[in-house]
Design a protein around this motif. Structure first.
Motif, short mmCIF file in Angstrom:
data_model
loop_
_atom_site.label_atom_id
_atom_site.label_comp_id
_atom_site.label_asym_id
_atom_site.label_seq_id
_atom_site.Cartn_x
_atom_site.Cartn_y
_atom_site.Cartn_z
N GLN A 1 12.26 -16.14 -17.91
CA GLN A 1 11.99 -14.76 -18.34
C GLN A 1 12.43 -13.80 -17.23
O GLN A 1 12.61 -14.19 -16.09
N GLY A 2 12.57 -12.55 -17.62
CA GLY A 2 12.78 -11.49 -16.64
C GLY A 2 14.10 -11.53 -15.90
O GLY A 2 14.17 -11.11 -14.74
N THR A 3 15.17 -12.00 -16.52
CA THR A 3 16.46 -12.01 -15.84
C THR A 3 16.85 -10.59 -15.47
O THR A 3 16.84 -9.69 -16.30
N HIS A 4 17.17 -10.40 -14.18
CA HIS A 4 17.53 -9.05 -13.72
C HIS A 4 18.38 -9.11 -12.46
O HIS A 4 18.42 -10.12 -11.78
N GLU A 5 19.09 -8.00 -12.20
CA GLU A 5 19.84 -7.84 -10.97
C GLU A 5 18.88 -7.43 -9.86
O GLU A 5 18.01 -6.60 -10.07
N VAL A 6 19.07 -7.98 -8.67
CA VAL A 6 18.30 -7.57 -7.50
C VAL A 6 19.15 -6.51 -6.79
O VAL A 6 20.00 -6.81 -5.96
N THR A 7 18.94 -5.25 -7.17
CA THR A 7 19.81 -4.17 -6.71
C THR A 7 19.58 -3.79 -5.25
O THR A 7 20.37 -3.02 -4.69
N THR A 8 18.54 -4.32 -4.62
CA THR A 8 18.30 -4.03 -3.20
C THR A 8 19.16 -4.91 -2.29
O THR A 8 19.14 -4.71 -1.08
#
Length: 187
Positions: free
Chosen positions: A89-96
């Motif tokens: 779940q929660g696949t996302h880019e780590v933009t930091t």
């Protein structure tokens, strides 16, 4: 104990929406006697293509997967599993974090995360970042090489030292493989 490894697979029709990229975990809960494949990491509706990947176990038993984005977002991708890698779940880019389209490494040592990667849009500037708050914020832990660099692998030595094996060179990133030992005590 749970044995777990991640796999990137370019096989067609294995993933939803007929994509050609994706990641899964293959796991064993009987010390390797039998193996099972988890569900693909979901990324429907996101403009990303998860690729080479690495799972780590969090202190609460959840699994965090970091993945390269083949689409070239220049950020690592993360997904979370609360069932040992069966579902995500929660696949996302780590933009930091900024990274080249390249394999990267993630390591948890106690409550700290270490992340090694080429810290640039291209394959240069090998850096290890550290997070003391489960990945919410990051700081430079070690800057190792300004020049060409690529794949890396972090490991804990169990003696207040993190080992980093990485590719680097003067003309291109594939000229040598370097081992760096990085003390963690006091960081």
């Amino acid at each position: 104990p749970l044995l777990l490894f991640a796999q990137w697979t370019p096989q067609k029709n294995m993933f939803p929406l007929s994509t050609t990229y994706g990641t899964i975990c293959i796991f064993s809960d009987d010390e390797g006697k039998t193996w099972q494949s988890g569900e693909p990491v979901p990324f429907e509706g996101l403009n990303i293509y998860p690729n080479e990947c690495q799972p780590i176990e969090l202190s609460n038993g959840s699994i965090l997967m970091t993945m390269r984005d083949e689409k070239g977002s220049h950020h690592p991708l993360w997904a979370l599993s609360n069932d040992g890698g069966k579902t995500w779940q929660g696949t996302h880019e780590v933009t930091t974090l900024l990274t080249a389209t390249c394999d990267q490494s993630l390591l948890r040592v106690e409550d700290s995360f270490y992340f090694s990667h080429p810290n640039a849009l291209g394959r240069t500037n090998m850096t290890v970042h550290v997070s003391k708050d489960h990945g919410s914020t990051w700081s430079v832990f070690a800057h190792l090489w300004d020049g060409p660099s690529a794949y890396s692998c972090l490991a804990s030595r169990g003696d207040d030292t993190v080992a980093l094996l990485y590719e680097r060179g003067k003309q291109n990133s594939y000229e040598s493989i370097t081992l760096a030992l990085l003390p963690t005590k006091g960081t």
